[in-house]
Design a protein around this motif. Structure first.
Motif, short mmCIF file in Angstrom:
data_model
loop_
_atom_site.label_atom_id
_atom_site.label_comp_id
_atom_site.label_asym_id
_atom_site.label_seq_id
_atom_site.Cartn_x
_atom_site.Cartn_y
_atom_site.Cartn_z
N ARG A 266 0.81 -1.21 0.00
CA ARG A 266 0.00 0.00 0.00
C ARG A 266 0.85 1.27 0.00
O ARG A 266 0.36 2.35 -0.31
CB ARG A 266 -0.92 0.00 1.21
N GLY A 267 2.14 1.11 0.33
CA GLY A 267 3.02 2.26 0.38
C GLY A 267 3.68 2.61 -0.94
O GLY A 267 4.25 3.70 -1.08
N PHE A 268 3.61 1.70 -1.93
CA PHE A 268 4.28 2.02 -3.20
C PHE A 268 3.49 1.56 -4.43
O PHE A 268 4.04 1.52 -5.53
CB PHE A 268 5.70 1.44 -3.24
N ILE A 269 2.22 1.24 -4.26
CA ILE A 269 1.37 0.97 -5.43
C ILE A 269 0.61 2.24 -5.76
O ILE A 269 -0.19 2.73 -4.95
CB ILE A 269 0.40 -0.19 -5.15
N TYR A 270 0.87 2.78 -6.94
CA TYR A 270 0.27 4.04 -7.35
C TYR A 270 -0.60 3.83 -8.59
O TYR A 270 -0.49 2.82 -9.29
CB TYR A 270 1.37 5.06 -7.68
N SER A 271 -1.43 4.81 -8.86
CA SER A 271 -2.30 4.76 -10.04
C SER A 271 -1.47 4.94 -11.30
O SER A 271 -0.37 5.52 -11.26
CB SER A 271 -3.35 5.87 -9.96
N PRO A 272 -1.97 4.46 -12.45
CA PRO A 272 -1.26 4.67 -13.71
C PRO A 272 -0.97 6.15 -13.98
O PRO A 272 0.11 6.48 -14.50
CB PRO A 272 -2.21 4.09 -14.76
N GLY B 268 10.75 5.96 0.01
CA GLY B 268 10.70 4.56 -0.40
C GLY B 268 10.75 4.44 -1.91
O GLY B 268 11.45 5.18 -2.59
N HIS B 269 9.98 3.50 -2.44
CA HIS B 269 9.92 3.33 -3.89
C HIS B 269 9.17 4.50 -4.52
O HIS B 269 8.10 4.89 -4.05
CB HIS B 269 9.20 2.03 -4.26
N ASN B 270 9.71 5.02 -5.61
CA ASN B 270 8.95 6.00 -6.38
C ASN B 270 7.89 5.26 -7.20
O ASN B 270 7.91 4.02 -7.26
CB ASN B 270 9.88 6.83 -7.28
N PRO B 271 6.93 5.96 -7.81
CA PRO B 271 5.85 5.26 -8.53
C PRO B 271 6.33 4.29 -9.61
O PRO B 271 5.78 3.18 -9.73
CB PRO B 271 5.05 6.42 -9.15
N ALA B 272 7.36 4.69 -10.37
CA ALA B 272 7.88 3.79 -11.41
C ALA B 272 8.57 2.59 -10.77
O ALA B 272 8.41 1.45 -11.23
CB ALA B 272 8.84 4.54 -12.32
N GLY B 273 9.33 2.83 -9.72
CA GLY B 273 10.00 1.74 -9.03
C GLY B 273 9.01 0.78 -8.39
O GLY B 273 9.20 -0.44 -8.41
N GLY B 274 7.93 1.32 -7.83
CA GLY B 274 6.91 0.47 -7.24
C GLY B 274 6.24 -0.42 -8.27
O GLY B 274 5.99 -1.60 -8.02
#
Length: 227
Positions: free
Chosen positions: A68-74, A94-100
Motif C-alpha cells: 500500500r506504500g508504493f502501489i500508485y495509479s497509472p 521509499g519506492h517512487n511510482p515507477a520503481g513500485g
C-alpha cells in the motif's frame, strides 16, 4: 529556501539480504537450466522462498515495504516518468511510482517463473511440490491397464501398448507446454531486470539518489522535498 537534510533508515536487513540473494539465485537458475539441474532446482526453490517472504512482508512489513506504500495509479506513474524525463522528479523516501510498478511486475513474473518451473520439474522428473506420489502413479498405470483390457476384448491389437503410447504423447505435450511457458516467464523476468537496472541508473543520475548504496546500507539521505 533552506532544506533540512537527514538520514533515514529505509530498508531492513531482511529486504536487503533478500534482494541480493534473489539476484544471485535468479541468475544461477537462469544459467544452469539444463546442465546442472540440481543446482537449477535449488536456486529456484530459494527464489520461491524469497517470493513467499516478500509477499508476506508486503502486508505486515514496515511503511516502505508494504504494498500500500508504493502501489500508485497509472496516472501517478506516468506523471512521475514525465517529470523524470523533464529532470524535475518528485523525491520519495521509499519506492517512487515507477520503481513500485517495477517491483510488482517483477514479483508477478518471478512467481510465474517459479510455479511453471516447479510444474515442469514435476512433469520431467516427477520431483518437487507438484510431483505425483507413488500411489497416484500406480493408480494411473492401473487405469491405463484397465482401459487396455477392456478394449482388448473387441480388438486383437495390443491396446495396452497403444494406451501407453498415448499416455507418453500426452506427457510429452505437457512437458513442451510447461517448458515453453517457463522459458517465457524467465525471459520476461530477465527483460524486467534489465529495465529495472536501467531505471536505477537513470534515477541515480537524474534524481541524484544513491539507490544502490541504499540497498546495501539500508539508509537514504533525504531532505524535506521527499515524501
Amino acid at each position: 529556501m533552506t532544506t533540512i537534510k537527514k538520514t533515514v533508515h529505509v530498508w531492513s536487513p531482511l529486504i536487503r539480504i533478500g534482494h541480493w540473494t534473489l539476484v544471485i539465485s535468479f541468475f544461477t537458475a537462469y544459467f544452469t537450466e539444463d546442465d546442472f539441474m540440481n543446482l537449477h532446482a535449488w536456486a529456484g526453490y530459494i527464489v520461491g522462498i524469497y517470493l513467499l517472504t516478500r509477499i508476506l512482508w508486503g502486508f505486515v512489513g514496515g511503511n516502505y515495504v508494504r504494498f500500500r506504500g508504493f502501489i500508485y495509479s497509472p496516472a501517478k506513474i506516468i506523471g512521475y516518468l514525465k517529470n523524470l524525463i523533464a529532470r524535475n522528479p518528485q523525491h520519495y523516501i521509499g519506492h517512487n511510482p515507477a520503481g513500485g510498478a517495477m517491483v510488482i511486475a517483477l514479483l508477478v513474473s518471478l512467481v510465474g517463473t517459479t510455479l511453471t518451473g516447479m510444474k515442469l520439474y514435476a512433469v520431467e522428473e516427477n520431483k518437487g511440490p507438484f510431483a505425483i506420489t507413488a500411489q497416484q502413479a500406480q493408480l494411473q498405470m492401473r487405469s491405463i491397464s484397465l482401459i487396455a483390457e477392456a478394449k482388448a476384448e473387441d480388438d486383437d491389437e495390443d491396446e495396452e501398448s497403444k494406451a501407453l503410447n498415448i499416455d507418453q504423447k500426452v506427457n510429452k505435450q505437457a512437458e513442451e507446454f510447461w517448458e515453453e511457458l517457463h522459458e517465457l516467464f524467465a525471459n520476461l523476468t530477465l527483460l524486467l531486470v534489465f529495465l529495472h537496472v536501467g531505471g536505477v541508473i537513470a534515477s541515480s543520475i537524474i534524481d541524484k539518489e544513491k539507490l544502490v548504496k541504499a540497498m546495501l546500507t539500508g539508509e537514504k539521505d533525504v531532505d524535506d522535498t521527499y515524501q
